[in-house]
Every structure is written in structure tokens, then in C-alpha cells.
Design a protein around this motif. Sequence first.
Motif, mmCIF file in Angstrom:
data_model
loop_
_atom_site.group_PDB
_atom_site.id
_atom_site.type_symbol
_atom_site.label_atom_id
_atom_site.label_comp_id
_atom_site.label_asym_id
_atom_site.label_seq_id
_atom_site.Cartn_x
_atom_site.Cartn_y
_atom_site.Cartn_z
ATOM 1 N N GLU A 470 20.153 53.833 37.292
ATOM 2 C CA GLU A 470 20.956 54.767 38.089
ATOM 3 C C GLU A 470 20.137 55.168 39.365
ATOM 4 O O GLU A 470 20.966 55.772 40.179
ATOM 5 C CB GLU A 470 20.631 56.109 36.948
ATOM 6 C CG GLU A 470 21.123 57.408 37.763
ATOM 7 C CD GLU A 470 22.775 57.413 37.965
ATOM 8 O OE1 GLU A 470 23.119 58.198 38.729
ATOM 9 O OE2 GLU A 470 23.389 56.476 37.321
ATOM 10 N N ALA A 471 18.821 54.696 39.268
ATOM 11 C CA ALA A 471 18.179 55.036 40.543
ATOM 12 C C ALA A 471 18.616 53.849 41.578
ATOM 13 O O ALA A 471 18.921 54.272 42.742
ATOM 14 C CB ALA A 471 16.464 54.500 40.411
ATOM 15 N N GLN A 472 18.996 52.617 41.290
ATOM 16 C CA GLN A 472 19.570 51.598 42.038
ATOM 17 C C GLN A 472 20.931 52.172 42.662
ATOM 18 O O GLN A 472 21.342 52.013 43.784
ATOM 19 C CB GLN A 472 19.792 50.252 41.148
ATOM 20 C CG GLN A 472 20.370 49.182 41.741
ATOM 21 C CD GLN A 472 19.477 48.204 42.765
ATOM 22 O OE1 GLN A 472 18.298 48.643 42.766
ATOM 23 N NE2 GLN A 472 20.055 47.321 43.420
ATOM 24 N N ARG A 474 21.999 55.119 42.879
ATOM 25 C CA ARG A 474 21.808 56.207 44.059
ATOM 26 C C ARG A 474 21.349 55.765 45.350
ATOM 27 O O ARG A 474 21.438 55.979 46.329
ATOM 28 C CB ARG A 474 20.858 57.416 43.344
ATOM 29 C CG ARG A 474 21.384 58.030 42.070
ATOM 30 C CD ARG A 474 22.460 58.931 42.056
ATOM 31 N NE ARG A 474 23.681 58.497 42.800
ATOM 32 C CZ ARG A 474 24.725 57.811 42.317
ATOM 33 N NH1 ARG A 474 24.669 57.285 41.164
ATOM 34 N NH2 ARG A 474 25.721 57.559 43.163
ATOM 35 N N MET A 475 20.142 55.019 45.290
ATOM 36 C CA MET A 475 19.804 54.286 46.483
ATOM 37 C C MET A 475 20.733 53.542 47.173
ATOM 38 O O MET A 475 20.882 53.563 48.470
ATOM 39 C CB MET A 475 18.546 53.235 46.007
ATOM 40 C CG MET A 475 18.007 52.738 47.150
ATOM 41 S SD MET A 475 18.730 51.127 47.881
ATOM 42 C CE MET A 475 18.614 49.759 46.489
ATOM 43 N N CYS A 480 18.993 59.069 48.494
ATOM 44 C CA CYS A 480 17.434 58.673 48.335
ATOM 45 C C CYS A 480 16.775 59.745 47.505
ATOM 46 O O CYS A 480 16.006 59.281 46.824
ATOM 47 C CB CYS A 480 17.060 58.628 49.564
ATOM 48 S SG CYS A 480 17.906 57.143 50.417
ATOM 49 N N GLN A 482 17.668 61.674 45.276
ATOM 50 C CA GLN A 482 18.189 61.346 43.668
ATOM 51 C C GLN A 482 17.625 60.213 43.308
ATOM 52 O O GLN A 482 16.907 60.076 42.123
ATOM 53 C CB GLN A 482 19.457 61.488 43.515
ATOM 54 C CG GLN A 482 20.173 62.955 43.996
ATOM 55 C CD GLN A 482 21.701 62.711 43.717
ATOM 56 O OE1 GLN A 482 22.236 62.092 42.754
ATOM 57 N NE2 GLN A 482 22.249 63.372 44.494
ATOM 58 N N SER A 483 17.707 58.805 44.244
ATOM 59 C CA SER A 483 17.249 57.711 43.716
ATOM 60 C C SER A 483 15.733 57.851 43.070
ATOM 61 O O SER A 483 15.166 57.097 42.165
ATOM 62 C CB SER A 483 17.336 56.669 44.702
ATOM 63 O OG SER A 483 16.838 55.541 44.436
ATOM 64 N N TRP A 486 15.152 59.443 39.842
ATOM 65 C CA TRP A 486 15.407 58.732 38.757
ATOM 66 C C TRP A 486 14.315 57.359 38.684
ATOM 67 O O TRP A 486 14.110 57.026 37.697
ATOM 68 C CB TRP A 486 16.585 58.023 38.856
ATOM 69 C CG TRP A 486 18.013 58.768 38.715
ATOM 70 C CD1 TRP A 486 18.689 59.457 39.478
ATOM 71 C CD2 TRP A 486 18.229 59.467 37.431
ATOM 72 N NE1 TRP A 486 19.634 60.431 38.867
ATOM 73 C CE2 TRP A 486 19.460 60.495 37.620
ATOM 74 C CE3 TRP A 486 17.797 59.300 35.894
ATOM 75 C CZ2 TRP A 486 20.036 61.270 36.517
ATOM 76 C CZ3 TRP A 486 18.303 59.984 35.302
ATOM 77 C CH2 TRP A 486 19.538 60.910 35.296
ATOM 78 N N ALA A 487 14.019 56.795 39.867
ATOM 79 C CA ALA A 487 13.244 55.715 39.948
ATOM 80 C C ALA A 487 11.809 55.924 39.040
ATOM 81 O O ALA A 487 11.161 55.490 38.403
ATOM 82 C CB ALA A 487 12.880 55.060 41.288
ATOM 83 N N THR A 509 13.179 49.429 43.640
ATOM 84 C CA THR A 509 14.208 50.442 43.901
ATOM 85 C C THR A 509 13.510 51.887 44.457
ATOM 86 O O THR A 509 14.166 52.130 45.531
ATOM 87 C CB THR A 509 14.871 50.804 42.602
ATOM 88 O OG1 THR A 509 15.546 49.702 41.953
ATOM 89 C CG2 THR A 509 15.958 52.006 42.925
ATOM 90 N N ALA A 513 14.467 53.235 48.373
ATOM 91 C CA ALA A 513 14.759 54.780 48.635
ATOM 92 C C ALA A 513 13.755 55.410 49.685
ATOM 93 O O ALA A 513 14.190 56.100 50.471
ATOM 94 C CB ALA A 513 14.864 55.357 47.185
#
Length: 877
Positions: A470-472, A474-475, A480, A482-483, A486-487, A509, A513
Motif C-alpha cells: 500500500e505504501a508503494q 501511494r508513493m 507521499c 500517506q505513503s 504506511w511504510a 518505498t 516518498a
Amino acid sequence: MPLGQHVELLERDAQLELLRACAAASAEGPGRIVLVSGEAGIGKTSLVRAVANELARPLWWGACDALQTPQPLAPLHDIARAGNVRFAPLLGLPMRASAVFGEILQELQSLGPALFVVEDTHWADESTLDLIKFVGRRIDRTRALLVVTFRQDEVSASHPLRLALGDLPSSLTERMELPRLSREAVATLAHRALRAPSRLYEASGGNPFFVTELLRHGSSEMPLSVQDLVLSRFARLDEAAREVVQLVAIVPARAERALVEQLLSPRPETIECCLDSGLLVVDAQWLSFRHEIARVAIEGSTSLPLAERYHARMLEALAGQGVPDERAARVVHHATHARARDAVLEFAPLAAREALRRGARREAAAHYRTALRFSVDAPVRTRITLLEAYAVECQATHQLGEAIAAREELAAILQQAGDVRAEGRNLSQLALDLVVALRNAEADASSRRAIALLEGVPPGAELANAYRVEAQLRMLNRDCTQSIAWAGKAIALAGQHGDDEVLAAGHATLGAALLFTDYGAGVACLERALELSIPRGLDYIAANSYSNLGSASGELFRLRAAEKHLQDAIEFSTRKEVDFYRTYALAWLGLCHAYLGRWEDALSQAEEALGTATESSTARVMALCAIAVVRVRRGDADAGAVLDEASQLAWRTGTLQRIAPVQAIRAEAAWQRGDMALSLAEARKALPSARAHRHPWCTGQLAYWEWIAGELSVPAGECAEPFALEMQGSVARAAASWEGLECPYEQARTLARGTAGERIEALAIFERLGARPASDALRRHLRDAGVRGVPRGPRASTLRSSRGLTARESEILELLCEGLRNSEIAERVFRSVRTVEHHVDSILGKLGAKSRSEVAAIARREGLVGANMGIDSTQNS
């Protein structure tokens, strides 16, 4: 000399001389590569054999085979069987192909002048293609001549071999395509054989093998084709001999004499009969056809039930001997054609694992695909295992449609089975497959489903990976903040569960971001990702980290930093054979060089990336964008088609980082044509997204065209510095900002709005770049305004060219018409041979020519050469 050798080497003097010259040059160093192509029967093997027989040097000779799914590294097994080579023991050890390649290179280096031949590479497995790329990219470290043969008509634009050959160093590579024999040559051969040439050329079409076979034909009646001739010989055999020939025909390449004797117990006179017919040849170990064309003719004429019986008998014999891993691919071939379900399900996974051990992931996918065809009614757990393995290998080999279909089927099975962790893990991987296929919205939905499922069970490694995915996503969408959140969750959970791979990927990731919010922190985080991934052999994550450093820096117009990081990405990815990120970094390097004003380099890099990028990929989007920037600014007629394809692919992703640069250059192209309304519309398609993501560079690139149209809707403060300065009326400071960023076109575009002196300076920059539309418009404006001392610009003879040749192409056309080869032209114009090749291809296309001689004729007829074409030296940078 036997008749066949006379036939096959007739009208081959030029090719023989080129091979000899390459052999001589490679003996002195550096090594060389020769690609020999042509249709089946054209004489590729005979040509190379003729030169090999003349050379007193070590010879490595191996061939790829036509199994349903090729055996990994088949040529190396041939070489190991034929002679005493140091790498032979490594082929039986449990190590990946890449580990063997280094040893092979060292052995080649120790041999001194050597000849390394890989035949029939249109059938090559992935690991053999990797071998060719590995050795080819390092051929300059040897004194070897690498000769690669293939059938040109079997290598489509998307064939893996074409992608592999595109990665070879063009300056050390020669290509030759063998033509058919002329009518006169065929008549000469007929007379030598004391035969009448009547209808021989029509029947053979000038194919040397066909000519040879037809001249061997004893009847006065000419067969309609070689297939007819082969089948007529086959029909004249007795039943025992026909059985031998048919059994050998179902074995691609060659059949072991011991197996033939075990299955058929033929009498010696039966074997002699097969040899006398001209269909088979024999040595101490093998029975084989004189040519693959004849084998295919017999195999194709064998009835399906009879062929299945032969395959079943061969399968039984091979399985009864015990099957070493390297022979599993052959067992699967016979089991598939015998429709032996249990044997396929037993041996196809073994063959796939052996392929993986050798780095042949495409072949592994093919074996799993075969097993899946036979597993429809197999136990559910067997189907799950096969689908998972198949999806992994399809994703790794960019067969994304197949990977996605397998994961969607797997999702349904796992949901029915109630295996929540496996279902969540599969949905996260499906999200990654979808995003690579430019299906970002579907990827987002799959990722959210995975998280929802996995948060309903005790947290584990699967949830850490889902957070990382999910981080990937969003990035990639430049969400950024949000990413980063999550990361952080992914890194914390991966640390708790000791998952090194997710930990490294999470840092990669997070760093990507952070680059857009705190550049220094992002660089530090990506360096940490490299520290975590490289020692653990996580090459894909490391390559991604280098690539993210480069592409994000380029997106932020830190172009010199981007150049360094992208070159690091290319070097690492090339060394580790991670071609996906090598191609992506190459595409981005092309775009950075387009902005840096190095347009020839930009085109060369972007076009090289297009040669290896899949049809729907992020690398293709960025490569097309780089080409579009250069072509629009040079005023090339074909810029529109490139922009249209780039736009179509970018909008499929729905992501700002793909859409914004494409829409910016589309707006610029419309402005250049004088269509301000369209320019405004193109910019406004992506401007709201750029503002919503608070991306000052994307916002500035797009808002600039609003401002040019006099309808700016964005506060200048939301835009990156050089855009904001120009919008606020500080032309000199904006131009200085662009100069500091080393963006000469943008600097000149800004100066063109300044004082008369600044406009003269802008004109000089445009002229130096070869930006003809901008320089023409500015020159007209200056003259209309009565400014004195305006430079003249290109001479009229250049502008009169109706063929749309650029200044560089005109220069290369002159040299081409002098008879210079690409390597000689490259030395004259101080460019790489690959760049010259791209220009020559473009010239051929623009002049509608099929050959260099035809180009020269058209150029002279239309007055395109002579008197130096009136080329202004300021345009040739």
C-alpha cells in the motif's frame, strides 16, 4: 569438396570476409560479436563452420533445441560434452546460471583468441539469452569472437531474443543476414551436378538447402517442395526403416542411438537404409536428421495416434533410466505429447525448478503452464501450488496478463478454502502485478482488500507486506504523506517478524516518498535500503532503490544528481541482470538528458529503452516522453504519434508522475503550432491533480502554459522557483535559475521574453540546440521588432528539404553517401555507433528506402547531398 558445401558457400564471399575480419580483430582484442541470421536452410551453420575450420584457436560450439520448453543452457551442455572445459562440473551443481557465467567469462579470458558459437537462438531458453547478454556485454574483456545464429523470420518484434540482442554493444557487434542464392548461382550448381537447371530455381527459391536436396533427388520429375521430396524418400523406405525415422523425428535435435536400439532393436542394414536415403546422419552416440526442415516434415506427416505412441514409448524409456534434473524438460516434452497426465504433473514442476536453478524463468513459467493444463481435476492443494508458482514466474518475466489471471483464479480458490493469510498475501501480490500492468485503480482495490482481510487476523509477515504494498501504491501516485505512514507501519511490523525482504523494501518505498517532502532524509533512507538489500542478495530491491533515487531526482529537476543515480542504477542492474530497472533507468536518463539539452544522447538512450521495454510499461511511458520532448523542440514531423502513444499509456495509470510530464509536452506542442486554446486545455487536464498533490514542479510545468495563455488560475507560490520567478516578471532571475539547473531550452525560452539583448542570447541557445521552431519564431519576432544584428540562421538549402531531415541526419546522410560504415560515421560525428544506427534507421524511413544504396540514389536524385547541404554548424551540437 562435397556438393553440399559448394552449394551452401556459393555467393558468400562478402560474409566469409566479414567473419574472417572479425575473427582477426577479436584475436588482437577487444572481442567481437557477429549475429548471423537467415531463414531455415540458408547456410548459417556451413558459413560459420567454414571459418571455424580455418582458425587455429579453441572452439566452443553449442546449439539450442526445439523442445516444447527448451532445456536451460543447452548450448553449454553441448560444449561440456564436446570438450574439456573447466566450467563443466558447475552445470551439475545446485547454483543459478548467473554464478556459472562469471566462471565462463574467466575461462574465455584465459583462452586468449577463441571462437564461441551459439546456434539456433530463436529456440533459446531465458538463461541462454542471459548468457549471451552477459558475455556480450563483457566481450571487450576477452579476445573471443562470439557468433550467434538465428532464423530471422522466427524472431518477431516482441521475441525475447530480439530484446537480448538489443542489449549487445553495437560498436563491437556486426550483423549479417544471409540472402538466397541467385538464379545464376543455382544454374551453376545444377551444371556442376550434371543436372539440367530447368525449374530448379523456381522449386528451391534459391534456398541452398533446398537446392542441395533437389539436386540429390534422382528422379527426372521435379518435386513441388522439399517436403514432397523428403516424404517421397520416406515412402520408399521399408517398414522397419520408416519406424526408425519416425521415432527420431519426434525427438527435437537428435536421438540417442542407445534409446533407438532399446525401443526398436533395428538391424544394422535398417540403419544403413536410413542413412542411404539421405534423411538421417549418425555418429557414435546420436541419430539425427540432416536438417531440421526434414525432421519437421516427417514429424508433421506422422498421424497423431502414432506420434502419441512413439512419445509414450520414449517417455517410458527415459523415465525407466531415472531422470536427472537437466533432462526433466525432455521428459515433459514427451509426456505432454503422449498426453500422460501423471507424468506431466510429476516432471513439469521438476523441470520448472531446474529452469529456475539456471535462471530460465520464462521456461519455468512454461513448465508450470503445462502442468496447469493437466491439473484441472487434480487436488485443490496441487492446483494452488501450481498457480502460485506460475504467477510468480509470469510476473518476473513480464507476462502480466497471465500472472494476473493466475492470481485472480487463486484468489477465488483461497477464498473458498477460507485461507485468509494466503488470500491476503495473494491479493497484495496481485496489486503489484496490476500496477506494473498500468492498471492502478484495480491495484488500489486489491491492496485495500488484502489489508482488510489481514487486519482481521493476528498480525504477521503477510500484513507487513500488505502495508508495504500500500505504501508503494501511494508513493507511485505521489500521495507521499500517506505513503510515509504506511511504510512506517510496514517497517515496524517487518522488524518484529524478522522479515528482511519487507524491511528493505519498506525502506526503499519510504525513501522514495520522503524525497518529495524532505530530499535529504529521502536520500538517507534509500541508502539504508541499499545497505539492507545488497548484502542479502536482494538485487531487485537494490536496483529499485537506485532507480528511485534517479527518477525522483529527475522529477524534481535535480538533473545532475539524477544523472549520477541513474547511471548507478544502470550499472548495478546490468551487472546483476535486473533488466526491468535497467530499462526504466535508461528511459529516465533519456528524459533528464532531454532537459539538459543533450538531445542526441537523450534519443539514443530513450530508443534503446524502447527496444527492451514491454508494450505497456512505465519505462515505455518515460522513454516516449523523452523522445517527445526532443522531437517537439526540434520540430520533427513525427512528434505527434509519439505523444499520442505516451498519452494513452500515461492516462491508463491515472498517476501524476506519468500524466504530468506528458501533458506538459502536449501543451508545449500545441503552443508551438499556434493553438493556444488546445495548449490551455492540455495543461488543465492534469493541473488539478498536480495542485492536489502539492507537487511544485508538476504544477509549474502545467501552470506555465495557463500563464502563457493569459489565464493563470494558480498562485505563483505553488510553482517551482524558475516558473514562479518568470510568472512574477523576473525574467533575468528565472533564466538564471534555469541556467543553474542546466536546462538550456527553458533558459532560452525565458530569455526570449526579456530585453532585446536577452532575446539575442536566447536565439543563440536555440540555434545551438537545433530547436528550429523556437529559433525561427524568435528570429521573425526580432526582425519584426526592428532589432538589428539578428543572426541569419540555417541556409536555405537545408530548409528546402521536403523530407524532414534534421541537421544531424543531413550530416550523416552526406557521410552515408560517401560509403562510410556506421562505425566510421560515428568517429566523424563524435557519437556512439548506436546513435548513428538510430539516425540511419530514421533516414531510411524518411526517404522510404530499404537499403543504404537506395538512400544514396534518392539523395543524389533529389539534391539532398552536395555542397554540404548548407548545414549551419550551430545546429550540429
